[in-house]
Scaffold this motif. Structure first.
Motif, short mmCIF file in Angstrom:
data_model
loop_
_atom_site.label_atom_id
_atom_site.label_comp_id
_atom_site.label_asym_id
_atom_site.label_seq_id
_atom_site.Cartn_x
_atom_site.Cartn_y
_atom_site.Cartn_z
N GLY A 1 -3.19 -12.02 13.29
CA GLY A 1 -3.78 -11.27 12.19
C GLY A 1 -2.75 -10.90 11.14
N LYS A 2 -1.59 -10.48 11.59
CA LYS A 2 -0.52 -10.11 10.66
C LYS A 2 -0.01 -11.32 9.88
CE LYS A 2 1.09 -6.18 13.42
NZ LYS A 2 -0.04 -6.10 14.31
N ILE A 3 0.19 -12.43 10.58
CA ILE A 3 0.66 -13.65 9.90
C ILE A 3 -0.41 -14.14 8.92
CG2 ILE A 3 1.36 -16.06 10.23
CD1 ILE A 3 2.52 -15.16 12.97
N HIS A 4 -1.66 -14.10 9.34
CA HIS A 4 -2.76 -14.50 8.45
C HIS A 4 -2.71 -13.67 7.17
CE1 HIS A 4 -7.05 -13.43 7.25
NE2 HIS A 4 -6.78 -14.57 6.66
N PHE A 5 -2.60 -12.36 7.31
CA PHE A 5 -2.57 -11.47 6.15
C PHE A 5 -1.46 -11.86 5.17
CE2 PHE A 5 -0.76 -7.83 3.96
CZ PHE A 5 -1.86 -7.28 3.32
N TRP A 6 -0.25 -12.01 5.69
CA TRP A 6 0.89 -12.27 4.81
C TRP A 6 0.86 -13.67 4.20
CZ3 TRP A 6 3.07 -8.63 2.43
CH2 TRP A 6 3.15 -7.36 3.00
N LEU A 7 0.53 -14.67 4.99
CA LEU A 7 0.47 -16.03 4.44
C LEU A 7 -0.61 -16.14 3.36
CD1 LEU A 7 0.91 -18.56 7.39
CD2 LEU A 7 2.40 -18.24 5.40
N HIS A 8 -1.75 -15.51 3.61
CA HIS A 8 -2.84 -15.56 2.64
C HIS A 8 -2.42 -14.87 1.34
CE1 HIS A 8 -7.46 -15.95 2.56
NE2 HIS A 8 -7.07 -15.78 1.31
N ASN A 9 -1.75 -13.73 1.48
CA ASN A 9 -1.39 -12.94 0.30
C ASN A 9 -0.10 -13.40 -0.38
OD1 ASN A 9 -3.34 -10.71 -0.25
ND2 ASN A 9 -3.11 -10.57 1.97
N ILE A 10 0.60 -14.32 0.21
CA ILE A 10 1.72 -14.98 -0.47
C ILE A 10 1.21 -16.28 -1.10
CG2 ILE A 10 3.90 -16.23 -0.09
CD1 ILE A 10 4.50 -14.07 2.11
N GLY A 11 0.43 -17.02 -0.34
CA GLY A 11 -0.03 -18.32 -0.81
C GLY A 11 -1.01 -18.28 -1.96
N LEU A 12 -1.97 -17.38 -1.91
CA LEU A 12 -2.99 -17.36 -2.96
C LEU A 12 -2.39 -17.05 -4.33
CD1 LEU A 12 -5.92 -17.71 -3.77
CD2 LEU A 12 -6.32 -15.33 -3.09
N PRO A 13 -1.55 -16.03 -4.49
CA PRO A 13 -0.96 -15.81 -5.82
C PRO A 13 -0.11 -16.99 -6.30
CG PRO A 13 -0.68 -13.86 -4.47
CD PRO A 13 -1.21 -14.94 -3.57
N LEU A 14 0.67 -17.59 -5.39
CA LEU A 14 1.47 -18.75 -5.79
C LEU A 14 0.57 -19.87 -6.31
CD1 LEU A 14 4.11 -19.02 -2.91
CD2 LEU A 14 4.48 -18.22 -5.26
N VAL B 1 -1.10 -18.83 -9.74
CA VAL B 1 -0.17 -18.87 -10.88
C VAL B 1 0.10 -20.32 -11.28
CG1 VAL B 1 2.23 -18.42 -11.58
CG2 VAL B 1 0.89 -16.61 -10.47
N GLY B 2 0.38 -21.17 -10.29
CA GLY B 2 0.62 -22.58 -10.58
C GLY B 2 -0.57 -23.26 -11.24
N LEU B 3 -1.77 -22.97 -10.72
CA LEU B 3 -2.98 -23.59 -11.28
C LEU B 3 -3.27 -23.05 -12.68
CD1 LEU B 3 -5.36 -25.50 -10.91
CD2 LEU B 3 -6.58 -23.63 -9.75
N PHE B 4 -3.11 -21.75 -12.88
CA PHE B 4 -3.32 -21.15 -14.19
C PHE B 4 -2.42 -21.79 -15.23
CE2 PHE B 4 -2.34 -18.09 -17.52
CZ PHE B 4 -3.60 -17.65 -17.91
#
Length: 130
Positions: A65-78, A81-84
């Motif tokens: 659960g902790k790894i899911h939280f952090w990976l999701h919240n690091i990956g989505l903004p990256l 931003v790249g797509l934008f």
């Protein structure tokens, strides 16, 4: 993790709606992909994961659960931003898209494994028999 996911998802909701508003006012409909991903992977998916983690505390408190939280919240903004930037015609940070997408994919796979391992029918039955 459940409460954290829900709180972060509320920020994604504000961001997604704000982007949708900007798109409408500026007629910048080429940003639809960013808008959709922020709302679905940020607001909706994180809210649902948060609710699952609250209903099933073992899943929420697990290392998965902790790894899911952090990976999701690091990956989505990256990824966003790249797509934008790419959709605005700037490909300098295009590499953020696959990096972020990989983080989110791994996060979602870990979430699914966590649910399969730590969400038990007996917990639901016990909760509703009270």
């Amino acid at each position: 993790m459940g409460v954290k996911l829900i709180k972060v998802s509320a920020l994604y909701f504000v961001l997604g709606v704000s982007l949708g508003y900007y798109m409408s006012v500026a007629h910048a409909y080429h940003l639809t992909g960013v808008h959709a991903h922020v709302n679905l992977l940020g607001w909706t998916s994180m809210t649902l994961a948060g609710l699952i983690y609250i209903l099933f505390p073992k899943a929420g408190s697990s290392m998965l659960g902790k790894i899911h939280f952090w990976l999701h919240n690091i990956g989505l903004p990256l990824m966003m931003v790249g797509l934008f930037l790419l959709l605005q015609g700037n490909s300098a940070l295009e590499v953020l898209i696959p990096i972020g997408a990989t983080c989110v994919l791994v996060a979602v796979i870990l979430f699914a494994v966590n649910v399969l391992l730590n969400v038990k029918k007996e917990e639901v039955e016990a909760r509703f028999q009270k």
